[in-house]
Design a protein around this motif. Structure first.
Motif, short mmCIF file in Angstrom:
data_model
loop_
_atom_site.label_atom_id
_atom_site.label_comp_id
_atom_site.label_asym_id
_atom_site.label_seq_id
_atom_site.Cartn_x
_atom_site.Cartn_y
_atom_site.Cartn_z
N THR A 248 1.16 -1.15 0.34
CA THR A 248 0.21 0.48 -0.17
C THR A 248 1.06 1.16 -0.50
O THR A 248 2.48 1.55 -0.10
N ARG A 249 0.38 2.34 -0.09
CA ARG A 249 0.82 3.94 -0.11
C ARG A 249 1.89 3.44 1.05
O ARG A 249 3.19 3.88 0.84
N LYS A 250 1.45 3.10 2.23
CA LYS A 250 2.44 3.26 3.41
C LYS A 250 4.05 3.00 3.13
O LYS A 250 4.82 3.63 3.38
N ALA A 251 4.31 1.50 2.16
CA ALA A 251 5.72 1.16 1.88
C ALA A 251 6.64 1.88 0.76
O ALA A 251 7.45 2.52 1.59
N TYR A 252 5.77 2.90 0.07
CA TYR A 252 6.41 3.89 -0.50
C TYR A 252 6.98 4.94 0.23
O TYR A 252 8.46 5.90 0.13
N LEU A 253 5.92 5.90 1.44
CA LEU A 253 6.18 7.04 2.67
C LEU A 253 7.23 6.68 3.21
O LEU A 253 8.28 7.04 3.38
N HIS A 286 -2.89 8.06 -5.62
CA HIS A 286 -3.12 8.41 -4.06
C HIS A 286 -1.96 8.63 -3.83
O HIS A 286 -1.15 8.61 -2.20
N CYS A 287 -0.39 7.94 -4.74
CA CYS A 287 1.01 6.93 -3.92
C CYS A 287 1.68 8.02 -4.33
O CYS A 287 2.61 8.47 -3.42
N ILE A 288 1.61 9.42 -5.65
CA ILE A 288 2.58 10.32 -5.94
C ILE A 288 2.44 11.31 -5.11
O ILE A 288 3.43 11.69 -4.47
N PRO A 289 1.51 12.14 -5.18
CA PRO A 289 1.17 13.60 -4.37
C PRO A 289 2.39 13.41 -3.39
O PRO A 289 3.32 13.93 -2.09
#
Length: 300
Positions: A248-253, A286-289
């Protein structure tokens, strides 16, 4: 200094696996960052043929020119190169480069997997020849192995290339590293319809993936002491995208914060995030910004 965002309108009309859909909400999806003085949006220019031929063969260039999937390749690579140049000149602190056509499956004389020109290696070439930077670290977290990048930097001891993918390898000098990720699939396995590994609970995958990336890259990068770091970021590993490994987005952040910290520690904050694979517009939105926000030191 500001964070540079590099984009071209063609990326919203034709991008990677699809014609426009994955980036259809950009650049407007970057609000309110576009009105924050800590960010600047710049249009990606086309890369010149002269630079392309310093990295790729004439045969590859001709093949890209004939391939309709590569129509955005010139502006894609040009944006990555311009971002790196602006960082080297001290005009921006770090950068996020959107792309319409990818780069990491493009080698000296081959391309594929929706990748045309190797944007990161082109940027390295320009930085070396124009600005005297020599050493570069690349973390590739796209779902698939960066075989084109590896082909181009395999014998270059001044490039640390760490790829989270589906194989395990470390070169004798420790600068070329492949790390297997639980649940990861190769591009060819995805096309063949292979199911991802479900042995790792999805609730744990974000932290497990982040810890794998940190363990593989952080200490190696500190020892390596690069002049600039590239993060080749693909959201194809997100739940529901074509390289789904349950992220999910959490990993990328988590990785974004880690790699920004690492750049501050090793190379005065010089960091460029280059967009890689991913096909769904909702995931992109959802993820890039928030990742770009991390680069500029703000939160969304």
């Amino acid at each position: 200094m500001v964070t540079g965002i590099f984009y071209h309108p063609s990326f919203s009309r034709r991008s990677y696996l699809t014609q426009g859909s994955r980036l259809q909400d950009f650049p407007q999806a970057l609000e309110p960052l576009l009105h924050d003085e800590r960010f600047v949006l710049m249009e990606s220019p086309p890369i010149s043929e002269d630079w392309i031929l310093k990295v790729h063969s004439h045969e590859l260039l001709e093949g890209v020119m004939r391939d309709t999937l590569c129509s955005t390749a010139w502006h894609s690579a040009g944006g990555v190169v311009l971002g790196a140049e602006k960082i080297a000149l001290g005009e921006i602190r770090n950068a996020f480069a959107f792309i319409g056509a990818g780069g990491h499956h493009s080698g000296r004389d081959f391309f594929g997997g929706y990748c045309c020109f190797n944007d990161v290696v082109l940027a390295i070439t320009v930085l070396r020849e124009r600005y005297g930077l020599r050493r570069f670290a690349i973390l590739d977290t796209d779902a698939h192995h960066g075989d084109g990048t590896r082909d181009l930097v395999r014998h270059d001891p001044d490039v640390l290339h760490v790829c989270l993918c589906y194989s395990s390898y470390e070169s004798p000098d420790g600068t070329k590293v492949d790390v297997p990720v639980p649940g990861g699939l190769s591009l060819w396995q995805v096309f063949e319809g292979t199911q991802k590994d479900s042995s790792a609970p999805e609730a744990d995958m974000d932290h497990r993936y982040y810890e794998t990336a940190r363990k593989a890259f952080y200490d190696r990068c500190v020892r390596f002491q690069p002049d600039l770091i590239f993060w080749y970021f693909g959201f194809d590993t997100h739940r529901g995208d074509y390289g789904d490994i349950g992220l999910t987005r959490k990993a990328y952040l988590l990785i974004a914060h880690m790699i920004k910290e690492l750049a501050e520690k090793t190379c005065a904050g010089r960091l460029e995030v280059v967009l890689g694979g991913g096909s769904r517009s909702d995931i992109a939105r959802h993820c890039i910004p928030p990742i770009i926000a991390v680069l500029g030191g703000v939160s969304l």
